[in-house]
Write a protein that holds these residues in place. Structure first.
Motif, PDB file in Angstrom:
ATOM      1  N   TRP A 273      -7.741  -5.684   1.222  1.00  0.00           N
ATOM      2  CA  TRP A 273      -7.172  -6.575   0.193  1.00  0.00           C
ATOM      3  C   TRP A 273      -5.937  -5.938  -0.448  1.00  0.00           C
ATOM      4  N   ARG A 274      -6.075  -4.671  -0.856  1.00  0.00           N
ATOM      5  CA  ARG A 274      -4.955  -3.977  -1.497  1.00  0.00           C
ATOM      6  C   ARG A 274      -3.781  -3.830  -0.538  1.00  0.00           C
ATOM      7  N   CYS A 277      -2.090  -7.239  -0.198  1.00  0.00           N
ATOM      8  CA  CYS A 277      -1.288  -7.577  -1.378  1.00  0.00           C
ATOM      9  C   CYS A 277       0.060  -6.862  -1.345  1.00  0.00           C
ATOM     10  N   TRP A 280       2.174  -8.456   1.268  1.00  0.00           N
ATOM     11  CA  TRP A 280       2.640  -9.768   0.821  1.00  0.00           C
ATOM     12  C   TRP A 280       3.906  -9.659  -0.018  1.00  0.00           C
TER      13      TRP A 280
END
Length: 319
Positions: A273-274, A277, A280
Motif C-alpha cells: 500500500w505504501r 501510494c 501514485w
C-alpha cells in the motif's frame, strides 16, 4: 541515513583485482533472496503435507535454484546492455542493470560467456535431481530455463513485448513447484496455491522497476508494459498485481487449500500500500521511487516468509 549512504555504489574496474568477488557480484547476489524465499515456500508446502524433509536434497535444490537465478541475472545484463548504456535515469542498484558492462568491469562478451556458463552448469545438477525425484522435474526445470532465457534473449525477448510480468510470475512459481516436487516426487496443488501470490509480488517488483527505466527502455525500443501504457495508466498495474497476489492467498484459504495461519502473509499488505501510494504520486519521476522499490521488495519477502512459516508451524518441525 540518506539513500546515497544506504545503497551500494556502482562497480568500478578496481573489482578486477579480486576476480572471485568480481564475478560473484556480477550475479547481483543481493537480489537472489527472492529465490531463497521461493525455495522456502516450496519446502514448507512439502513439509506441510509430508511432515518431513530430505535436508540434503533441499540444500541441493536451493543451490541449483540460486545458480539458475544468477545465470538469468547475468544474461539479462548481457542482452540488455544496449538499453542500459543509455539509462541515465536509473536507480542503482535496483534498475539499470548491474553496470558491470557499462563501467568497464567486464566486457559484454565476457558477461555473455559467464551467464551461459552458469546456465550450462545448472543442467547436469538438475538432471541429478531429476534422476532422484522423477521425470516431472525435467518438465519444470526445462520450462524454467526457457522462461529465464526468453525473458531478455532474442528472438522472444518477452520483457520487450510487455510479457515480462507473466514470465517472472511463471518463473518464480516454477521455483516453488519444483522445490516441492523434489521433496514429494510428484505434483500437488498446494505449492501452486501457496506460490502464486508470492510470484505475483515478485512480478510487481519487476513492474515498479520499469518506471525509472521507462525513458531508456523507450529509446532502446524495449516495449515494456510501463512503456506501452505510460506512467499514469501504468500505475493501475501495480495495484492490480498487489491485489491479485493477496486475493489468491484469500481464495486459497476460502477453498480450504491453505490453513488459516497462512493469512499472516496479509501483514505485508501495508508495505505494498505504501509503495503504491508513493508510486501514485511519483510515477513520472525516477528519483523519489527508490523507497517504493524497497517497500515492494520488503512486501514480497514478508509475504513469502510468513507464508512459509505458517505452513511449517502447522506441524512439528523435524528433519
Amino acid at each position: 541515513m540518506s539513500n546515497e549512504l544506504a545503497d551500494p555504489v556502482e562497480p568500478t574496474v578496481a573489482l578486477r583485482q579480486v576476480p572471485l568477488q568480481c564475478y560473484f557480484l556480477a550475479t547481483r547476489p543481493a537480489f537472489l533472496s527472492v529465490t531463497l524465499v521461493a525455495v522456502l515456500i516450496g519446502l514448507a508446502s512439502a513439509f506441510h503435507d509430508l511432515g518431513r524433509l530430505a535436508s540434503m536434497t533441499a540444500l541441493a535444490t536451493l543451490i541449483l535454484a540460486l545458480m539458475a537465478h544468477a545465470a538469468a541475472n547475468v544474461l539479462n545484463d548481457f542482452h540488455d546492455a544496449d538499453n542500459d548504456d543509455g539509462n541515465h535515469e536509473r536507480l542503482f542498484p535496483y534498475t539499470g542493470g548491474s553496470r558491470f558492462i557499462q563501467n568497464g568491469v567486464l566486457s559484454r562478451a565476457t558477461t555473455g560467456r559467464f551467464g551461459h556458463g552458469l546456465l550450462a552448469a545448472v543442467v547436469p545438477a538438475g538432471l541429478g535431481l531429476v534422476w532422484q525425484s522423477g521425470p516431472g522435474l525435467l518438465i519444470i526445470g526445462l520450462t524454467g530455463l526457457v522462461v529465464g532465457w526468453a525473458y531478455s534473449a532474442p528472438p522472444l525477448k518477452l520483457a520487450s513485448r510487455g510479457l515480462g510480468e507473466l514470465a517472472v510470475t511463471a518463473g518464480w512459481l516454477l521455483v516453488v513447484v519444483g522445490t516441492d516436487y523434489v521433496q514429494r516426487s510428484g505434483f500437488a496443488s498446494l505449492p501452486l496455491v501457496a506460490g502464486l501470490g508470492y510470484a505475483l509480488l515478485v512480478a510487481n517488483l519487476l513492474y515498479i522497476n520499469q518506471f525509472p527505466d521507462r525513458l531508456a527502455d523507450a529509446r532502446a525500443g524495449k516495449r515494456t508494459l510501463v512503456v506501452r501504457l505510460g506512467p499514469t495508466r501504468a500505475r493501475w498495474g501495480y495495484v492490480a498485481l498487489a491485489l491479485l497476489a493477496n486475493l489468491s492467498l484469500l481464495l486459497g484459504f476460502i477453498l480450504g487449500m491453505l490453513p488459516a495461519m497462512a493469512l499472516l502473509a496479509l501483514l505485508a499488505v501495508p508495505l505494498s500500500w505504501r509503495a503504491g501510494c508513493r508510486l501514485w504520486s511519483n510515477g513520472e519521476h525516477p528519483e523519489p521511487l527508490a523507497p517504493a522499490i524497497k517497500l515492494t521488495i520488503a512486501a514480497a519477502h514478508v509475504h513469502g516468509l510468513l507464508l512459509a512459516l505458517s505452513l511449517l508451524f502447522m506441524k512439528g518441525f523435524s528433519l
